[in-house]
Design an enzyme around this catalytic site. Structure first.
Site, mmCIF file in Angstrom:
data_model
loop_
_atom_site.group_PDB
_atom_site.id
_atom_site.type_symbol
_atom_site.label_atom_id
_atom_site.label_comp_id
_atom_site.label_asym_id
_atom_site.label_seq_id
_atom_site.Cartn_x
_atom_site.Cartn_y
_atom_site.Cartn_z
ATOM 1 N N ASP A 189 -6.341 83.544 -36.664
ATOM 2 C CA ASP A 189 -5.464 83.916 -37.638
ATOM 3 C C ASP A 189 -6.082 85.039 -38.164
ATOM 4 O O ASP A 189 -5.537 85.995 -38.765
ATOM 5 C CB ASP A 189 -5.459 82.795 -38.764
ATOM 6 C CG ASP A 189 -4.335 81.786 -37.973
ATOM 7 O OD1 ASP A 189 -3.825 81.677 -37.058
ATOM 8 O OD2 ASP A 189 -4.086 80.865 -39.062
ATOM 9 N N GLY A 243 6.893 85.677 -34.453
ATOM 10 C CA GLY A 243 7.836 84.369 -34.620
ATOM 11 C C GLY A 243 7.820 83.448 -33.490
ATOM 12 O O GLY A 243 6.683 83.233 -33.030
ATOM 13 N N HIS A 259 -2.262 86.987 -30.891
ATOM 14 C CA HIS A 259 -2.339 85.578 -31.514
ATOM 15 C C HIS A 259 -1.533 84.530 -30.829
ATOM 16 O O HIS A 259 -2.097 83.233 -30.912
ATOM 17 C CB HIS A 259 -1.384 85.925 -32.979
ATOM 18 C CG HIS A 259 -1.736 84.687 -33.918
ATOM 19 N ND1 HIS A 259 -0.820 83.864 -34.199
ATOM 20 C CD2 HIS A 259 -2.709 84.271 -34.446
ATOM 21 C CE1 HIS A 259 -1.200 83.118 -35.112
ATOM 22 N NE2 HIS A 259 -2.348 83.327 -35.525
#
Length: 137
Positions: free
Chosen positions: A111, A47, A65
């Protein structure tokens, strides 16, 4: 042209430009998942933002990430949150295409790696919407 605003029509936040591609990559590696719903408020790093020690393997995927996006921003004019890229999904396998420029290729691989990591990591519903001040310092 007709513009329809859906603001306030849903409790699900809209996806920033390219994050829709990341969402679809996760759907490729985890068929039937609802990534924006499942991962947008998980642990300390999945998030918006992130701090502290990841709570588990899945949260570490998000931390990695986040760090990858930080590295992507070192390319001139490279904004990983808005950069679109070319990729393919075939039977759960993700491939970043060769026609991506340097920035797009880097973001695509951030990703892709995260989507693969998510697919391998156990999902613990107890780590959704945790108290960040208590668990992520």
């Amino acid at each position: 042209a007709v513009c329809v605003s859906l603001l306030g029509a849903s409790s699900i936040r809209p996806l920033p430009l390219h994050l829709g591609q990341f969402n679809n990559m996760i759907k490729c590696t985890i068929p039937g998942s609802t990534p924006w719903w499942d991962f947008s408020d998980y642990g300390c790093y999945c998030g918006y933002g992130g701090s502290g020690t990841p709570v588990d393997q899945l949260d570490r995927c998000c931390q990695t990430h986040d760090n990858c996006y930080t590295e992507a921003q070192k390319f001139s004019g490279c904004s990983p949150y808005t950069r679109k890229y070319s990729y393919e999904c075939s039977e759960g396998t993700l491939t970043c295409k060769s026609d991506n420029d340097e920035c797009a290729a880097f973001v695509c691989n951030c990703d892709r790696s995260a989507a693969i990591c998510f697919a391998r990591a156990p999902y613990n519903s107890n780590n959704v919407d945790i108290d960040l001040e208590a668990h992520c310092q």
